[in-house]
Scaffold this motif. Structure first.
Motif, mmCIF file in Angstrom:
data_model
loop_
_atom_site.group_PDB
_atom_site.id
_atom_site.type_symbol
_atom_site.label_atom_id
_atom_site.label_comp_id
_atom_site.label_asym_id
_atom_site.label_seq_id
_atom_site.Cartn_x
_atom_site.Cartn_y
_atom_site.Cartn_z
ATOM 1 N N ASP A 140 0.809 -1.207 0.000
ATOM 2 C CA ASP A 140 0.000 0.000 0.000
ATOM 3 C C ASP A 140 0.849 1.267 0.000
ATOM 4 O O ASP A 140 0.403 2.314 0.447
ATOM 5 C CB ASP A 140 -0.920 0.006 1.227
ATOM 6 C CG ASP A 140 -1.795 -1.225 1.251
ATOM 7 O OD1 ASP A 140 -2.085 -1.740 0.161
ATOM 8 O OD2 ASP A 140 -2.186 -1.661 2.343
ATOM 9 N N ALA A 143 -0.660 4.316 -1.893
ATOM 10 C CA ALA A 143 -1.839 4.843 -1.206
ATOM 11 C C ALA A 143 -1.425 5.664 0.011
ATOM 12 O O ALA A 143 -1.929 6.781 0.222
ATOM 13 C CB ALA A 143 -2.750 3.695 -0.783
ATOM 14 N N VAL A 183 -10.011 4.707 -0.517
ATOM 15 C CA VAL A 183 -9.010 4.062 -1.375
ATOM 16 C C VAL A 183 -9.165 2.541 -1.323
ATOM 17 O O VAL A 183 -9.139 1.859 -2.342
ATOM 18 C CB VAL A 183 -7.597 4.491 -0.938
ATOM 19 C CG1 VAL A 183 -6.558 3.655 -1.618
ATOM 20 C CG2 VAL A 183 -7.366 5.943 -1.253
ATOM 21 N N ALA A 189 -6.015 -0.287 -2.660
ATOM 22 C CA ALA A 189 -5.090 -0.709 -1.612
ATOM 23 C C ALA A 189 -5.768 -1.806 -0.809
ATOM 24 O O ALA A 189 -6.979 -2.029 -0.946
ATOM 25 C CB ALA A 189 -4.717 0.470 -0.709
ATOM 26 N N ILE A 195 -2.509 2.068 6.294
ATOM 27 C CA ILE A 195 -2.459 3.403 5.692
ATOM 28 C C ILE A 195 -2.704 4.466 6.755
ATOM 29 O O ILE A 195 -2.010 5.493 6.815
ATOM 30 C CB ILE A 195 -3.504 3.515 4.565
ATOM 31 C CG1 ILE A 195 -3.227 2.473 3.490
ATOM 32 C CG2 ILE A 195 -3.478 4.896 3.949
ATOM 33 C CD1 ILE A 195 -4.286 2.403 2.445
#
Lengths: 249, 162
Positions: A140, A143, A183, A189, A195
């Motif tokens: 990820d 992202a 996202v 992701a 994240i």
């Protein structure tokens, strides 16, 4: 030493203390710098009462006490380095008292802000590097980069426009959560948690927490507890926003 | 092992420098701060993941090392110590654990949440204590040069009370 010189010396000490407190120095450094400037300027019995919200100082037991009200909280370590350099120069007798005062007011007035784009880029890179360090998640990366950078841009905009202290962090954390969920929802992701962990790190009150601990240990109780409270309120603002996002998204 | 350490060093180095940019640290302190951050994070990885001595001790050792190395850098570059130790601390901030406290609290899983809260408190306490011990070691090496006010009754120019 005339009365005017004495007043100027007290003013110089106060200005140095004010700049240091505003830009996030620990209280031991503030006291140290003020007493050092006072001793080098020739003040005999300088006394200073320093808290995070204001400074009172007087010298020689005369009626020359001066007060400074400190409202601004920034984390600008460049200015701390500059005040340190001025204090060193004054101690080495490279500059006079008047010049020291002028240079200190220059430090107070000139802006040292980095460009917004550079700050956002730094926040973005920090988001994904810390995400990888903390969670080991490498899928990820993009992202986290985008979420961290864009949310920090929003944070800078909020802080510069509304000048609110804890709501800026709250709204930014809300946005981080919302963006991360979006996202992941669109399949760009995999893991929301990673994240958010990465992106939230640019909001964490690192300087206040460090300073609070050092202030309490060094015996500056009022400042230490005030700073601890500020750091806890910031952390609580971020936590509440994340609670809202996780509960309702 | 070596590869893993190098990767961790690189990421911690970059993260430290990025945090230094956010705190507006002067440019000439970036390299030293990044090196301190990377080195101490590598040491933490070795102690925590390979020697398995536990969360508290590994954070404590890392914080002490941050304090000592920051003082060395500050003496070499004649700058305040805060330019080095605050950015270098950023990989040690218990952000992941704090997030998990909130996450499991929301999910209603209070036991797991409390477990992570305990971890956050242990890490924060260990880092605080480590900074204090680092200061103590610095004082032992360099001596203490702080200036303070003299007690009110011992000031010069004041008449002694009978």
């Amino acid at each position: 030493m005339t009365q005017e010189e004495m007043n100027l010396a007290v003013s110089t000490c106060l200005l140095a203390g004010q700049i240091l407190i505003e830009n996030g120095s620990n209280m031991e450094r503030v006291n140290d710098t003020m007493y050092r400037i006072a001793a080098n300027a020739g003040l005999k019995s300088f006394q200073a009462f320093t808290t995070v919200t204001g400074v009172v100082a007087s010298s020689d037991h005369c009626a020359n006490a001066q007060v400074v009200d400190v409202r601004i909280r920034r984390n600008d370590l460049t200015r701390i380095a500059q005040v340190n350099a001025i204090s060193r120069d004054f101690a080495d007798h490279k500059i006079e008292l008047k010049e020291a005062y002028q240079r200190l007011s220059m430090v107070d007035q000139t802006s040292t802000k980095q460009p917004v784009l550079l700050q956002c880029l730094a926040a973005a890179i920090m988001s994904f590097t810390l995400m990888i360090v903390f969670t080991g998640d490498t899928q990820d990366t993009l992202a986290a980069f985008l979420v961290g950078g864009s949310s920090y841009w929003v944070y800078l905009w909020l802080v510069s426009t509304f000048r609110v202290r804890y709501l800026g962090e709250f709204c930014t954390a809300l946005m981080i959560g919302a963006l991360a969920s979006t996202v992941v929802h669109f399949g760009l992701a995999q893991r929301v948690d990673d994240i958010i962990i990465g992106s939230i790190m640019s909001l964490v009150p690192g300087v206040p927490i460090t300073n609070a601990a050092r202030d309490i240990v060094s015996g500056n109780g009022i400042s230490g507890i005030t700073r601890m409270l500020e750091a806890l309120l910031t952390a609580a603002a971020i936590g509440c926003a994340i609670v809202l996002v996780l509960r309702y998204l | 092992m070596i590869e893993r350490l190098l990767i961790h060093f690189g990421f911690a180095f970059v993260a430290t420098i990025c945090f230094a940019i956010l705190l507006n640290v002067p440019r000439h302190a970036f390299l030293a701060g990044g090196l301190i951050g990377g080195t101490t994070w590598d040491l933490y990885v070795v102690i925590y993941y390979h020697l398995h001595v536990g969360l508290a001790l590994s954070n404590l050792v890392a914080a002490i090392l941050i304090g000592i190395l920051s003082m060395v850098a500050a003496k070499l570059q004649r700058q305040p110590m805060i330019l080095y130790n605050v950015p270098a601390l950023v990989p040690f901030v218990p952000g992941g654990q704090a997030y998990k406290v909130v996450r499991y609290f929301v999910l209603g899983n209070y036991g797991v949440s409390l477990g992570y809260l305990y971890q956050v408190i242990v890490i924060a306490g260990a880092i605080t204590l480590g900074f204090g011990l680092g200061d103590l070691i610095n004082t032992a090496i360099y001596g203490r040069h702080h200036w303070h006010a003299a007690p009110f009754s011992q000031l010069k120019g004041w008449k002694k009370r009978d």
